[in-house]
Design an enzyme around this catalytic site. Structure first.
Site, mmCIF file in Angstrom:
data_model
loop_
_atom_site.group_PDB
_atom_site.id
_atom_site.type_symbol
_atom_site.label_atom_id
_atom_site.label_comp_id
_atom_site.label_asym_id
_atom_site.label_seq_id
_atom_site.Cartn_x
_atom_site.Cartn_y
_atom_site.Cartn_z
ATOM 1 N N GLY A 178 0.823 -1.211 0.000
ATOM 2 C CA GLY A 178 0.000 0.000 0.000
ATOM 3 C C GLY A 178 0.848 1.249 0.000
ATOM 4 C CG ASP A 179 3.123 2.544 3.394
ATOM 5 O OD1 ASP A 179 1.940 2.893 3.420
ATOM 6 O OD2 ASP A 179 3.814 2.422 4.416
ATOM 7 C CG LEU A 180 6.591 -0.450 -1.035
ATOM 8 C CD1 LEU A 180 6.953 -1.915 -1.197
ATOM 9 C CD2 LEU A 180 7.847 0.404 -0.984
ATOM 10 C CB SER A 183 5.869 5.709 -2.894
ATOM 11 O OG SER A 183 5.891 6.122 -1.555
ATOM 12 C CD GLN A 210 -1.233 4.409 2.697
ATOM 13 O OE1 GLN A 210 -1.997 4.918 3.511
ATOM 14 N NE2 GLN A 210 -0.203 3.683 3.065
#
Length: 411
Positions: A178-180, A183, A210
């Site tokens: 979700g973070d990656l 980003s 996200q």
């Protein structure tokens, strides 16, 4: 003529990025921009710096330690420790925005507005500013102000429910996808908006969630449901419908084999000494092999017999350039793999007495303006003087005043 702060090489040389984000969703986006030459200023609260500085593992020398986690996602950035809760801190950020091209933050929606530093305010100072906001649920909708982490996105975006072993409890994806993903979509949005700003002089608000990012990674799950009414569920190592396309055992571990097209199936049957299977009327077409019953009864046992008694290296060598077959490797094997080194996907950054940090490199390879990922990350407030003098035009005396007032801290 670029200043010392901006004297970088790369496709994004001259682009100034203010990175207010923390941990991963945001810092990783800014890290990519830094790799390609942007001047990225990591802005942290001097009383509460990025919590990722406390994440393991650590480079250590005596009583000193530095988070390798933080280092990997903040390499090549300049450090400014600035208290945005103070009136002078707010004004300092506004003065930096005048000469900035991009601002990235990952606060909960509404936070920057409460500080008096929302997009409308900053765009009024610099109309060409690209303001990228990464959050859990996005800046619109009834859920926008809910707290969120990576697991929130995996759960709310449907990915968690799809991952795991068939018939068992779902399993989260083993990395913070979700973070990656947020980003990476943040980088796409930022560069797209930056291109528009360069052409028109007008920046814009880039809203990346996200949850949205995870939904966009669910491959066929959405259309499987909207078209065929099928709800994706854990399928273990198997693909939802492409067969063969999964993990198979071998003498010393496992390999991935994906010879599902008719051409690849014929090649595989010939390579492993069973050419008659390619013309077997029960499994001679891709559509027939996609049938789950025929696959489990006829295709899968045949493939298992091909690989029995053979090791991963032997199978990879046998497959060569003919069929898609890859050993399932540990991260230790990946790091030490010669091809990983040739592709510069493990790079070394010099941290002086703390030693050298080996970390992942930059996967995007540009032929004329390559990335420079082998750089160290900033200490808290390490570049206060350079940032404020060169990007905000502050005098030495003004910087000293801010330091004495506690608005900035560090170097």
């Amino acid at each position: 003529m670029p200043t010392a702060m901006q004297a970088t090489q790369g496709a994004l040389a001259g682009v100034v990025v203010l990175d207010l984000s923390r941990v991963l969703a945001g810092p990783y986006a800014a890290q990519h921009l830094a790799d390609f030459g942007a001047t990225v200023v990591k802005i942290e609260n001097p009383r509460d710096p990025d919590v990722a500085r406390g994440f393991p593992p650590y480079l250590r020398a005596g009583d000193r330690e530095f988070s390798a986690y933080y280092a990997q996602y903040n390499r090549g950035k300049r450090g400014l420790a600035l208290d945005l809760a103070t009136a002078e801190g707010k004004q300092t950020l506004k003065d930096l925005v005048v000469n900035a091209d991009v601002l990235i933050e990952n606060f909960r929606p509404g936070t920057m507005e409460r500080l008096g530093l929302g997009y409308d305010v900053l765009a009024g100072i610099n109309p060409r500013l690209v303001y990228t906001a990464i959050s859990g649920y996005g800046h619109t909708g009834s859920r926008s102000r809910r707290p969120a982490f990576d697991n929130t996105a995996q759960a709310a975006g449907g990915l968690w429910s799809m991952n795991g072993v068939s018939g068992e409890q779902p399993v989260r994806v083993g990395v913070t996808i979700g973070d990656l993903s947020a980003s990476l979509y943040g980088v796409i949005g930022t560069l797209t908006a930056l291109r528009h700003a360069e052409q028109t002089g007008r920046g814009q608000f880039v809203d990346v969630a996200q949850v949205d990012s995870v939904i966009a990674l669910t491959e066929t799950a959405v259309v499987d449901y909207t078209v065929a009414g099928r709800v994706a569920a854990p399928a273990g190592n198997a693909h939802a419908w492409v067969r063969p396309y999964e993990l198979f055992p071998c003498a010393d571990g496992q390999v991935f084999f994906g010879g599902y097209t008719d051409k690849l199936w014929r090649e595989s049957c010939e390579l492993f000494g069973t050419p008659e299977a390619a013309s077997d009327p029960e499994i001679d077409t891709m559509q027939k092999r996609f049938d789950e019953e025929a696959y489990e009864r006829r295709v899968k046992p045949l493939i298992v017999s091909w690989f029995a008694g053979k090791g991963r290296a032997e199978l990879e060598k046998l497959a060569g350039d003919r069929i898609p077959l890859t050993a399932v490797k540990t991260i230790a094997e990946v790091v030490d793999e010669p091809e990983t080194q040739r592709r510069e996907m493990v790079v070394d950054a010099d941290y002086g007495d703390l030693g050298s940090l080996r970390m992942f490199g930059q996967p995007v390879k540009l032929s004329h303006t390559p990335a420079v990922p082998d750089r160290r990350a900033n200490e808290v407030g390490e570049h206060n003087e350079a940032v404020l003098s060169e990007l905000a035009g502050y005098s030495h005396e003004r910087i000293k005043e801010l330091r004495s007032a506690g608005v900035i801290a560090g170097a």
